[in-house]
Design a protein around this motif. Structure first.
Motif, PDB file in Angstrom:
ATOM      1  N   LEU A 188      78.263  48.149  42.198  1.00  0.00           N
ATOM      2  CA  LEU A 188      78.184  49.048  42.503  1.00  0.00           C
ATOM      3  C   LEU A 188      77.838  49.999  41.985  1.00  0.00           C
ATOM      4  O   LEU A 188      77.910  51.501  41.377  1.00  0.00           O
ATOM      5  N   SER A 189      78.075  49.578  39.806  1.00  0.00           N
ATOM      6  CA  SER A 189      77.512  50.520  39.167  1.00  0.00           C
ATOM      7  C   SER A 189      75.867  50.584  38.614  1.00  0.00           C
ATOM      8  O   SER A 189      75.554  51.474  38.426  1.00  0.00           O
ATOM      9  N   ARG A 190      75.518  49.810  38.388  1.00  0.00           N
ATOM     10  CA  ARG A 190      74.475  50.049  38.799  1.00  0.00           C
ATOM     11  C   ARG A 190      73.521  50.322  39.705  1.00  0.00           C
ATOM     12  O   ARG A 190      72.536  51.188  39.368  1.00  0.00           O
ATOM     13  N   THR A 191      73.975  51.031  40.813  1.00  0.00           N
ATOM     14  CA  THR A 191      73.131  50.622  42.007  1.00  0.00           C
ATOM     15  C   THR A 191      73.381  52.163  42.660  1.00  0.00           C
ATOM     16  O   THR A 191      73.146  52.760  43.047  1.00  0.00           O
ATOM     17  N   ASN A 192      75.012  52.583  40.888  1.00  0.00           N
ATOM     18  CA  ASN A 192      75.498  53.718  41.594  1.00  0.00           C
ATOM     19  C   ASN A 192      75.827  54.235  42.829  1.00  0.00           C
ATOM     20  O   ASN A 192      75.228  55.498  43.439  1.00  0.00           O
ATOM     21  N   THR A 193      76.571  52.988  43.522  1.00  0.00           N
ATOM     22  CA  THR A 193      77.092  53.794  44.592  1.00  0.00           C
ATOM     23  C   THR A 193      79.039  53.136  44.375  1.00  0.00           C
ATOM     24  O   THR A 193      79.296  52.595  43.192  1.00  0.00           O
ATOM     25  N   LEU A 194      79.035  53.454  45.026  1.00  0.00           N
ATOM     26  CA  LEU A 194      81.026  53.077  45.996  1.00  0.00           C
ATOM     27  C   LEU A 194      81.568  52.719  47.200  1.00  0.00           C
ATOM     28  O   LEU A 194      80.289  53.232  48.311  1.00  0.00           O
ATOM     29  N   ASP A 195      81.930  52.475  47.422  1.00  0.00           N
ATOM     30  CA  ASP A 195      83.321  52.168  48.884  1.00  0.00           C
ATOM     31  C   ASP A 195      83.730  52.338  49.076  1.00  0.00           C
ATOM     32  O   ASP A 195      84.547  53.208  48.249  1.00  0.00           O
ATOM     33  N   PHE A 196      84.593  52.566  50.023  1.00  0.00           N
ATOM     34  CA  PHE A 196      86.099  52.744  50.349  1.00  0.00           C
ATOM     35  C   PHE A 196      86.858  52.627  49.529  1.00  0.00           C
ATOM     36  O   PHE A 196      87.532  53.239  48.836  1.00  0.00           O
ATOM     37  N   PRO A 197      87.483  51.744  49.105  1.00  0.00           N
ATOM     38  CA  PRO A 197      88.097  50.918  49.016  1.00  0.00           C
ATOM     39  C   PRO A 197      87.886  51.923  46.847  1.00  0.00           C
ATOM     40  O   PRO A 197      89.193  51.244  46.232  1.00  0.00           O
TER      41      PRO A 197
END
Length: 638
Positions: A188-197
């Motif tokens: 998540l950090s590497r791709t600069n993404t987040l999911d709902f939780p």
């Protein structure tokens, strides 16, 4: 000036409350939302010219939009002092503004569906499997691991603590699962993404690491109001506590412990007691019900009184309506499910068009509901299921969404692949993402510019397409004027789809959804111009489902019906192992599972405005079933 005379005495007391934190326990149809929005309006009216703001949190964008509309009706310019939003949307806004303190860039993308999360997890598994000294179990697959990853995120478990926690819980392959969990968070950090939780988990990490941010938010938002508090899970409560603990005196909570039906998502009755313990809240009750006929209230009270873990001193619902139609309640039983749903479909088909549109079929499970839907369609009726739709499906809207993402995240290879696929469907020109990515790296260009250059080189690119690339996409990269660009792309798409009536209709329906979402998002931020970062986050958090057609029959699971009301309610499949479900039956009549199933039935009953029809069958899906115990608990002899 808000007219408080239309409120009853309990409602007025809640709206006018000035003596510290308040918990309002309000039953279904008691006007909880009216109380919350009236309180917002009152605070705004009494503080005209002040600079503090109000934060109001709820769980669905639809509920937030309806409350914003009510506030706007009373104070047209008042929304610029109110942030009325969902927990996840507020978390996204918090991380966009302050996430850099914990390494989150403001242009992060939200993974709004499990398919995208599994793609990321597949990449993580591929990386970990290259470590031959610590091989992963061969049965580790992304689809099977994602629920465990989600649970760890929802518990806000730090990567370094995961193995210990999993060992303590006797989880098989704890060490390997902990490595995957750490890899997923790194991914998540590497791709600069987040999911709902992780939106909530990272917000908590931010507020704990930088306490000044919580104090600053509390200084800006001097009033914090929460709707449907009973639906909060532990991380949401943690985030709320970190914000409110600076000054809980104006904490205003609306809840109903009889409508806790999301235990699978972490909502539990004990959380209301924790609120009492943590914040020393005063309490008011709203037992009045303005929605249901008296007989329905009698059934609902009889049923829910069998639950053991209700709030002490919880008052029974009190019917305000005095009118009572002799046909307000019908109970029907059948030999099998097929006969049951056939009768329901025929009964609805006999109604007037107006009454059909105000009817709903409710079931505990999707499987039973779909059987009813089939019979309704066989009767020539249109059916509407309430399903969250995380992504646009028409090619023009997918293309728009991908382009806007590439404007913000210029190396986003997933969005490039989606853009290329949608463009091929519309224009028949195939641009291979893999070769384009390599070319962009050599030319030191962003992916959207490289894609546009590649399209220009194609001999079969039409004049209107070239015009879109040159006069609309190119300026978009510099000016970020997404509204004008969307209009231009839609005009181009209409031309491309002119000869395909089906695809054109799908596009026009989703265009209407885009316009509605754009309007709601703009209203949410007080009519201000919404930046592209913020727009994309709000779109990722919003369902793209089409509105219910006027002539369609609503077929909802009980969970999907929460917060809604209908003139004519049909509750089908009222048998043991369905409502209540199998797990609750297995664990016994006083189990927490059975008490939640009882609340499910209570919620279904209290959707009723005019008439209620209860049905059950002797045989369902080839198995003999007993009538639901809830029928006898309501005082109905099956």
């Amino acid at each position: 000036m808000i007219d408080l005379s239309i409120l009853n005495a309990n409602q007025r007391e809640a709206v006018d409350w000035k003596d510290g934190a308040l918990l309002v326990l309000g039953g279904p149809g008691s006007g909880k939302t009216r109380v919350l929005t009236s309180r917002i309006v009152r605070i705004l009216e009494e503080s005209e010219g002040a600079y503090f703001r109000i934060l109001a949190l709820t769980f669905t964008n639809k509920a937030a939009a309806e409350m914003r509309e009510r506030v706007h009706e009373h104070i047209p310019g008042g929304l610029n002092r109110v942030r009325l939003t969902t927990f996840h949307s507020f978390a996204a806004e918090l991380l966009q503004q302050h996430g850099s303190h914990i390494g989150i860039r403001p242009d992060f993308q939200i993974l709004s569906n499990d398919t995208d999360r599994e793609v990321l997890l597949d990449d993580v598994l591929g990386r970990l499997q290259k470590d031959l000294t610590h091989p992963l179990p061969v049965h580790f697959k992304s689809s099977g691991l994602l629920p465990a990853i989600t649970r760890l995120l929802e518990q806000c478990v730090a990567s370094e603590n995961a193995e210990f926690l999993l060992d303590q819980s006797n989880v098989e392959n704890a060490s390997s699962l902990a490595r995957v969990y750490a890899g997923y968070r790194d991914g998540l950090s590497r791709t600069n993404t987040l999911d709902f939780p992780s939106l909530i988990a990272e917000s908590i990490r931010l507020l704990e690491k930088i306490p000044f941010i919580a104090k600053h938010i509390r200084k800006v938002y001097t009033h914090i109001l929460v709707d449907e508090f009973q639906d909060t899970n532990d991380p949401q409560y943690q985030m709320l506590s970190l914000l409110a603990q600076c000054n809980p005196s104006t904490f205003f909570i609306v809840a109903d412990d009889d409508q806790i039906i999301y235990q699978w998502n972490g909502a539990v009755p004990a959380r209301i007691q924790k609120l009492r313990d943590d914040f020393d809240v005063s309490e008011l009750q709203l037992p009045e019900n303005y929605r249901c006929p008296p007989l329905i209230i009698k059934l609902a009270n009889a049923l829910i009184s069998k639950n053991l873990n209700r709030s002490a001193g919880k008052q029974p619902l009190r019917a305000i309506r005095e009118d009572e139609d002799e046909n307000v309640l019908r109970i029907r039983h059948f030999d099998n499910l097929d006969a049951e749903v056939a009768w329901v479909a025929a009964d609805i088909a006999k109604k007037s068009e107006r009454d059909r549109s105000r009817s709903v079929v409710l079931a505990r499970t999707r499987r039973v509901l779909e059987e009813a839907g089939k019979k309704l369609q066989e009767a020539g009726l249109s059916v509407y299921y309430s399903l969250r739709k995380s992504e646009f499906t028409s090619a023009p809207l997918r293309m728009l969404h991908a382009i806007l993402r590439l404007v913000i995240a210029r190396e986003d290879t997933r969005s490039l692949a989606r853009l290329s696929k949608a463009f091929f469907e519309l224009e028949g020109i195939r641009i291979e993402p893999a070769s384009l990515i390599a070319r962009a790296s050599v030319d030191d260009k962003d992916l959207l510019t490289s894609w546009s250059d590649a399209v220009r080189l194609r001999d079969n690119a039409g004049k209107s397409t070239l015009n879109l690339l040159e006069n609309d996409i190119k300026p978009l990269l510099n000016q970020l004027n997404y509204r004008d660009f969307a209009d231009s792309l839609f005009r181009w798409a209409e031309e491309s789809l002119m000869d395909d009536e089906g695809l054109l209709e799908e596009f026009q329906e989703e265009r209407a959804v885009w316009e509605r979402l754009l309007s709601e998002i703009t209203r949410k931020f007080g009519g201000e111009t919404v930046g592209l970062h913020q727009l994309l986050h709000e779109l990722d958090l919003s369902s793209k489902e089409l509105p219910k057609p006027p002539d369609a029959i609503s077929c909802f699971t009980i969970h999907a019906s929460k917060g809604l009301e209908f003139e004519h309610v049909y509750i089908i499949g009222l048998v043991e192992d369905q409502l209540p479900g199998w797990a609750a039956v297995k664990r016994g009549n006083n189990s927490i599972e059975m008490q939640e199933e009882r609340r499910n039935c209570f919620v279904a009953l209290t959707r009723t405005q005019e008439s209620l029809t209860l049905t059950y069958s002797k045989v369902m899906f080839g198995r003999i079933k007993s009538p639901s115990r809830f029928l006898s608990e309501m005082g109905i002899a099956p």
